[in-house]
Write a protein that holds these residues in place. Structure first.
Motif, short mmCIF file in Angstrom:
data_model
loop_
_atom_site.label_atom_id
_atom_site.label_comp_id
_atom_site.label_asym_id
_atom_site.label_seq_id
_atom_site.Cartn_x
_atom_site.Cartn_y
_atom_site.Cartn_z
N ALA A 38 0.84 -1.19 0.00
CA ALA A 38 0.00 0.00 0.00
C ALA A 38 0.88 1.25 0.00
N PRO A 39 0.45 2.32 -0.69
CA PRO A 39 1.25 3.54 -0.77
C PRO A 39 1.64 4.13 0.59
N GLU A 40 0.71 4.11 1.54
CA GLU A 40 1.00 4.67 2.86
C GLU A 40 2.13 3.92 3.56
N LEU A 41 2.13 2.59 3.44
CA LEU A 41 3.19 1.78 4.06
C LEU A 41 4.54 2.04 3.42
N ARG A 67 0.15 14.81 -1.15
CA ARG A 67 0.15 15.67 -2.36
C ARG A 67 -1.26 16.14 -2.66
N LYS A 68 -1.38 17.35 -3.14
CA LYS A 68 -2.69 17.90 -3.47
C LYS A 68 -3.38 17.10 -4.56
N GLY A 69 -2.64 16.64 -5.55
CA GLY A 69 -3.20 15.88 -6.65
C GLY A 69 -3.35 14.40 -6.36
N VAL A 85 4.95 9.08 -4.16
CA VAL A 85 4.40 7.73 -3.99
C VAL A 85 2.94 7.78 -4.42
N TYR A 86 2.58 6.96 -5.43
CA TYR A 86 1.24 6.97 -5.99
C TYR A 86 0.63 5.58 -5.94
N THR A 92 1.79 0.10 -5.74
CA THR A 92 2.30 1.46 -5.60
C THR A 92 3.39 1.75 -6.62
N ARG A 93 3.42 2.98 -7.11
CA ARG A 93 4.51 3.46 -7.95
C ARG A 93 5.28 4.52 -7.17
N VAL A 94 6.61 4.43 -7.21
CA VAL A 94 7.47 5.38 -6.53
C VAL A 94 8.36 6.06 -7.57
N ASP A 95 8.27 7.37 -7.66
CA ASP A 95 9.15 8.16 -8.52
C ASP A 95 10.20 8.80 -7.63
N TYR A 96 11.46 8.46 -7.86
CA TYR A 96 12.56 8.96 -7.04
C TYR A 96 13.29 10.07 -7.80
N TYR A 97 13.52 11.20 -7.12
CA TYR A 97 14.22 12.34 -7.70
C TYR A 97 15.41 12.71 -6.81
#
Length: 116
Positions: A38-41, A67-69, A85-86, A92-97
């Motif tokens: 799950a995204p929260e975890l 996130r607002k969106g 984290v979406y 879940t998808r994680v975009d790392y920057y």
């Protein structure tokens, strides 16, 4: 009056981090990761792993916000590194920057990957 100064400084830091993150989001993430959790975890795990002083020393920081969106963001001081984290189908998808591609950024990416 004394309480106002720390609050003002904190809000300024959040504003700076936010503009840095928005600029980075206009490009491609440094890495894209997927998880069945799950995204929260995932977001909480990344936050706690980035706060690990034994690994990151004085740079240990991890802040979590919604996130607002939709989704969640975990970021470090001055947004040197952050993840979005979406939720996605099946997990879940994680975009790392990361602003730099240095040893600390690689350690943060590895720490995030352990949470998947």
């Amino acid at each position: 009056m004394r309480a106002l100064l720390p609050m003002t400084a904190a809000l300024m830091l959040i504003g700076c981090a936010s503009s840095t993150m928005e600029a980075a989001r206009n490009g491609q993430p440094s890495a894209r990761l997927d998880s069945q959790k799950a995204p929260e975890l995932v977001a909480q795990c990344i936050q706690f792993s980035w706060q690990e002083e034994s690994r990151f020393g004085v740079d240990a920081s991890g802040y979590l916000e919604t996130r607002k969106g939709g989704g969640l963001t975990v970021y470090t001081r001055e947004a040197e590194s952050f993840v979005d984290v979406y939720p996605q189908a099946g997990g879940t998808r994680v975009d790392y920057y990361a602003r730099k591609n240095d040893m600390v950024a690689l350690q943060r990416k590895a720490a995030a990957a352990t949470c998947l």
